[in-house]
Design a protein around this motif. Structure first.
Motif, PDB file in Angstrom:
ATOM      1  N   MET A   1       0.845  -1.191   0.000  1.00 35.65           N
ATOM      2  CA  MET A   1       0.000   0.000   0.000  1.00 35.65           C
ATOM      3  C   MET A   1       0.887   1.250   0.000  1.00 35.65           C
ATOM      4  O   MET A   1       1.845   1.334   0.756  1.00 35.65           O
ATOM      5  CB  MET A   1      -0.911   0.011   1.234  1.00 35.65           C
ATOM      6  N   SER A   2       0.569   2.204  -0.852  1.00 34.32           N
ATOM      7  CA  SER A   2       1.368   3.424  -0.951  1.00 34.32           C
ATOM      8  C   SER A   2       1.181   4.298   0.279  1.00 34.32           C
ATOM      9  O   SER A   2       0.242   4.120   1.067  1.00 34.32           O
ATOM     10  CB  SER A   2       0.967   4.213  -2.197  1.00 34.32           C
ATOM     11  N   THR A   3       2.093   5.262   0.437  1.00 33.14           N
ATOM     12  CA  THR A   3       2.013   6.187   1.565  1.00 33.14           C
ATOM     13  C   THR A   3       0.706   6.968   1.538  1.00 33.14           C
ATOM     14  O   THR A   3       0.055   7.164   2.574  1.00 33.14           O
ATOM     15  CB  THR A   3       3.198   7.167   1.525  1.00 33.14           C
ATOM     16  N   VAL A   4       0.299   7.407   0.346  1.00 30.32           N
ATOM     17  CA  VAL A   4      -0.944   8.168   0.211  1.00 30.32           C
ATOM     18  C   VAL A   4      -2.145   7.308   0.608  1.00 30.32           C
ATOM     19  O   VAL A   4      -3.063   7.773   1.308  1.00 30.32           O
ATOM     20  CB  VAL A   4      -1.109   8.694  -1.233  1.00 30.32           C
ATOM     21  N   SER A   5      -2.148   6.043   0.198  1.00 29.77           N
ATOM     22  CA  SER A   5      -3.248   5.138   0.544  1.00 29.77           C
ATOM     23  C   SER A   5      -3.313   4.891   2.040  1.00 29.77           C
ATOM     24  O   SER A   5      -4.398   4.875   2.639  1.00 29.77           O
ATOM     25  CB  SER A   5      -3.098   3.806  -0.197  1.00 29.77           C
ATOM     26  N   ARG A   6      -2.146   4.705   2.661  1.00 26.16           N
ATOM     27  CA  ARG A   6      -2.116   4.508   4.119  1.00 26.16           C
ATOM     28  C   ARG A   6      -2.621   5.743   4.840  1.00 26.16           C
ATOM     29  O   ARG A   6      -3.334   5.647   5.842  1.00 26.16           O
ATOM     30  CB  ARG A   6      -0.693   4.159   4.576  1.00 26.16           C
ATOM     31  N   HIS A   7      -2.230   6.900   4.319  1.00 23.94           N
ATOM     32  CA  HIS A   7      -2.658   8.169   4.908  1.00 23.94           C
ATOM     33  C   HIS A   7      -4.182   8.298   4.853  1.00 23.94           C
ATOM     34  O   HIS A   7      -4.833   8.631   5.851  1.00 23.94           O
ATOM     35  CB  HIS A   7      -1.999   9.313   4.138  1.00 23.94           C
ATOM     36  N   LEU A   8      -4.761   7.992   3.690  1.00 23.40           N
ATOM     37  CA  LEU A   8      -6.210   8.077   3.528  1.00 23.40           C
ATOM     38  C   LEU A   8      -6.924   7.047   4.390  1.00 23.40           C
ATOM     39  O   LEU A   8      -7.961   7.330   5.000  1.00 23.40           O
ATOM     40  CB  LEU A   8      -6.583   7.887   2.060  1.00 23.40           C
ATOM     41  N   THR A   9      -6.360   5.834   4.440  1.00 28.78           N
ATOM     42  CA  THR A   9      -6.965   4.773   5.251  1.00 28.78           C
ATOM     43  C   THR A   9      -7.008   5.170   6.719  1.00 28.78           C
ATOM     44  O   THR A   9      -8.025   4.981   7.400  1.00 28.78           O
ATOM     45  CB  THR A   9      -6.181   3.461   5.095  1.00 28.78           C
ATOM     46  N   ARG A  10      -5.909   5.735   7.204  1.00 32.60           N
ATOM     47  CA  ARG A  10      -5.890   6.162   8.601  1.00 32.60           C
ATOM     48  C   ARG A  10      -6.928   7.252   8.853  1.00 32.60           C
ATOM     49  O   ARG A  10      -7.630   7.229   9.861  1.00 32.60           O
ATOM     50  CB  ARG A  10      -4.507   6.672   8.993  1.00 32.60           C
ATOM     51  N   ARG A  11      -7.035   8.198   7.935  1.00 34.07           N
ATOM     52  CA  ARG A  11      -8.011   9.279   8.105  1.00 34.07           C
ATOM     53  C   ARG A  11      -9.441   8.733   8.149  1.00 34.07           C
ATOM     54  O   ARG A  11     -10.262   9.144   8.972  1.00 34.07           O
ATOM     55  CB  ARG A  11      -7.871  10.304   6.981  1.00 34.07           C
ATOM     56  N   LEU A  12      -9.739   7.781   7.265  1.00 32.23           N
ATOM     57  CA  LEU A  12     -11.079   7.206   7.240  1.00 32.23           C
ATOM     58  C   LEU A  12     -11.368   6.415   8.511  1.00 32.23           C
ATOM     59  O   LEU A  12     -12.475   6.482   9.062  1.00 32.23           O
ATOM     60  CB  LEU A  12     -11.241   6.307   6.009  1.00 32.23           C
ATOM     61  N   LEU A  13     -10.368   5.660   8.970  1.00 31.11           N
ATOM     62  CA  LEU A  13     -10.545   4.910  10.215  1.00 31.11           C
ATOM     63  C   LEU A  13     -10.801   5.855  11.380  1.00 31.11           C
ATOM     64  O   LEU A  13     -11.694   5.620  12.210  1.00 31.11           O
ATOM     65  CB  LEU A  13      -9.312   4.047  10.486  1.00 31.11           C
ATOM     66  N   GLN A  14     -10.015   6.927  11.453  1.00 28.90           N
ATOM     67  CA  GLN A  14     -10.209   7.884  12.533  1.00 28.90           C
ATOM     68  C   GLN A  14     -11.589   8.522  12.471  1.00 28.90           C
ATOM     69  O   GLN A  14     -12.245   8.727  13.498  1.00 28.90           O
ATOM     70  CB  GLN A  14      -9.142   8.977  12.500  1.00 28.90           C
ATOM     71  N   LEU A  15     -12.026   8.839  11.264  1.00 32.36           N
ATOM     72  CA  LEU A  15     -13.343   9.452  11.109  1.00 32.36           C
ATOM     73  C   LEU A  15     -14.429   8.548  11.658  1.00 32.36           C
ATOM     74  O   LEU A  15     -15.230   8.964  12.518  1.00 32.36           O
ATOM     75  CB  LEU A  15     -13.608   9.753   9.628  1.00 32.36           C
ATOM     76  N   TYR A  16     -14.464   7.294  11.190  1.00 29.54           N
ATOM     77  CA  TYR A  16     -15.587   6.429  11.543  1.00 29.54           C
ATOM     78  C   TYR A  16     -15.474   5.847  12.947  1.00 29.54           C
ATOM     79  O   TYR A  16     -16.498   5.650  13.615  1.00 29.54           O
ATOM     80  CB  TYR A  16     -15.768   5.356  10.469  1.00 29.54           C
ATOM     81  N   ILE A  17     -14.263   5.607  13.407  1.00 31.78           N
ATOM     82  CA  ILE A  17     -14.104   5.182  14.806  1.00 31.78           C
ATOM     83  C   ILE A  17     -14.496   6.329  15.723  1.00 31.78           C
ATOM     84  O   ILE A  17     -15.201   6.142  16.732  1.00 31.78           O
ATOM     85  CB  ILE A  17     -12.654   4.733  15.081  1.00 31.78           C
ATOM     86  N   GLY A  18     -14.055   7.539  15.380  1.00 33.18           N
ATOM     87  CA  GLY A  18     -14.389   8.699  16.201  1.00 33.18           C
ATOM     88  C   GLY A  18     -15.885   8.951  16.266  1.00 33.18           C
ATOM     89  O   GLY A  18     -16.443   9.178  17.347  1.00 33.18           O
ATOM     90  N   LEU A  19     -16.565   8.906  15.121  1.00 30.80           N
ATOM     91  CA  LEU A  19     -18.005   9.140  15.112  1.00 30.80           C
ATOM     92  C   LEU A  19     -18.754   8.042  15.882  1.00 30.80           C
ATOM     93  O   LEU A  19     -19.710   8.321  16.608  1.00 30.80           O
ATOM     94  CB  LEU A  19     -18.514   9.212  13.672  1.00 30.80           C
ATOM     95  N   THR A  20     -18.298   6.814  15.716  1.00 23.81           N
ATOM     96  CA  THR A  20     -18.934   5.706  16.456  1.00 23.81           C
ATOM     97  C   THR A  20     -18.765   5.894  17.962  1.00 23.81           C
ATOM     98  O   THR A  20     -19.723   5.754  18.736  1.00 23.81           O
ATOM     99  CB  THR A  20     -18.334   4.361  16.022  1.00 23.81           C
ATOM    100  N   LEU A  21     -17.550   6.221  18.385  1.00 23.49           N
ATOM    101  CA  LEU A  21     -17.303   6.419  19.814  1.00 23.49           C
ATOM    102  C   LEU A  21     -18.044   7.639  20.347  1.00 23.49           C
ATOM    103  O   LEU A  21     -18.425   7.666  21.521  1.00 23.49           O
ATOM    104  CB  LEU A  21     -15.801   6.560  20.066  1.00 23.49           C
TER     105      LEU A  21
END
Length: 218
Positions: A1-21
Motif C-alpha cells: 500500500m502506498s504512503t498516500v493510501s495509508r494516509h487516507l486509510t488512517r483518516r477514514l478509520l479515525q473518522l468512523y471510529i471517532g463518530l462511532t465512539l
C-alpha cells in the motif's frame, strides 16, 4: 500500500471510529442519568415528545441543521454527512446493549467515562479532516453571516438548545455542567494525540486551532 493510501486509510478509520465512539459516549451520558451534553438535552427532549429513539432524533436534527447550511453557502464534506448518521446509529445501538446505571458511584463513573470518551472521539474525527459536523457548521456559518464572535454564536445556540430540550423533558444536571467544563481541555488534548501529519507539506496539522474553541460540538 502506498504512503498516500495509508494516509487516507488512517483518516477514514479515525473518522468512523471517532463518530462511532461519539455515539457510544453520548449513550453513556444517557445511561449515567446525571445530565447530557447540550445537544443531547434537545435530542432527549424531542425523543420524549415524539416517541422516537434518541438516535433517530439525532439523525433528524442533524439533517435539518445540515439543510440550514444551504442559505449560508456552507460546504459539507464526507465527515459532515457521516456525522449525521453514524452517531445516531451508534447511540441507539449502545443504548440497546447497555442498561440503566443505578447508584451514585456508578453513575459518576459512567459520567466521567462518557465525557472522557467524548473528548477522545472528538479528537479522532476532527483530526481526520473530512469536514465539520452539521452543528459546528451552523455555528461557523452564523458567525460568518452575522459577524458575531464564535463564542457568542456558540453560546447562544447551546443555551437555546439546552433550554428547549429541558422544557421538552431532556435531562439537565451536574453532568451537563461537567461536560461543558471538561470537553474543551479534553478535546484539545486528544486533537494533538490523534493529529495526522500532512504528507504533502511534511508538517503536522492540529485541527483544534479554531477561534473560540469551535471544535467542541458535532
Amino acid at each position: 500500500m502506498s504512503t498516500v493510501s495509508r494516509h487516507l486509510t488512517r483518516r477514514l478509520l479515525q473518522l468512523y471510529i471517532g463518530l462511532t465512539l461519539y455515539g457510544v459516549s453520548s449513550a453513556l451520558l444517557v445511561r449515567g442519568g446525571l445530565g447530557l451534553e447540550p445537544w443531547g438535552v434537545l435530542h432527549q427532549g424531542l425523543a420524549e415528545l415524539t416517541g422516537l429513539t434518541i438516535g433517530i432524533v439525532s439523525i433528524i436534527v442533524g439533517s435539518v441543521v445540515l439543510l440550514l447550511w444551504i442559505p449560508m453557502k456552507q460546504r459539507p464534506g464526507l465527515g459532515t454527512v457521516s456525522n449525521v448518521f453514524v452517531i445516531g446509529v451508534a447511540m441507539d445501538g449502545t443504548l440497546a446493549l447497555v442498561p440503566d446505571v443505578h447508584g451514585l458511584g456508578m453513575q459518576i463513573g459512567v459520567l466521567i467515562g462518557g465525557i472522557v470518551l467524548n473528548g477522545a472521539a472528538t479528537g479522532l474525527y476532527i483530526s481526520a479532516r473530512f469536514g465539520p459536523g452539521p452543528r459546528d457548521g451552523l455555528m461557523t456559518g452564523l458567525h460568518r453571516v452575522t459577524g458575531r464572535s464564535i463564542r457568542l454564536v456558540r453560546t447562544a445556540i447551546e443555551v437555546g438548545v439546552v433550554a428547549t430540550g429541558f422544557v421538552l423533558g431532556g435531562s439537565v444536571g451536574v453532568g451537563t455542567v461537567a461536560y461543558a467544563l471538561a470537553i474543551g481541555p479534553l478535546a484539545q488534548l486528544f486533537l494533538r494525540v490523534f493529529a495526522i501529519s500532512d504528507q504533502e507539506s511534511g508538517s503536522t496539522v492540529v485541527a483544534g486551532r479554531t477561534p473560540g474553541r469551535a471544535i467542541l460540538r458535532r
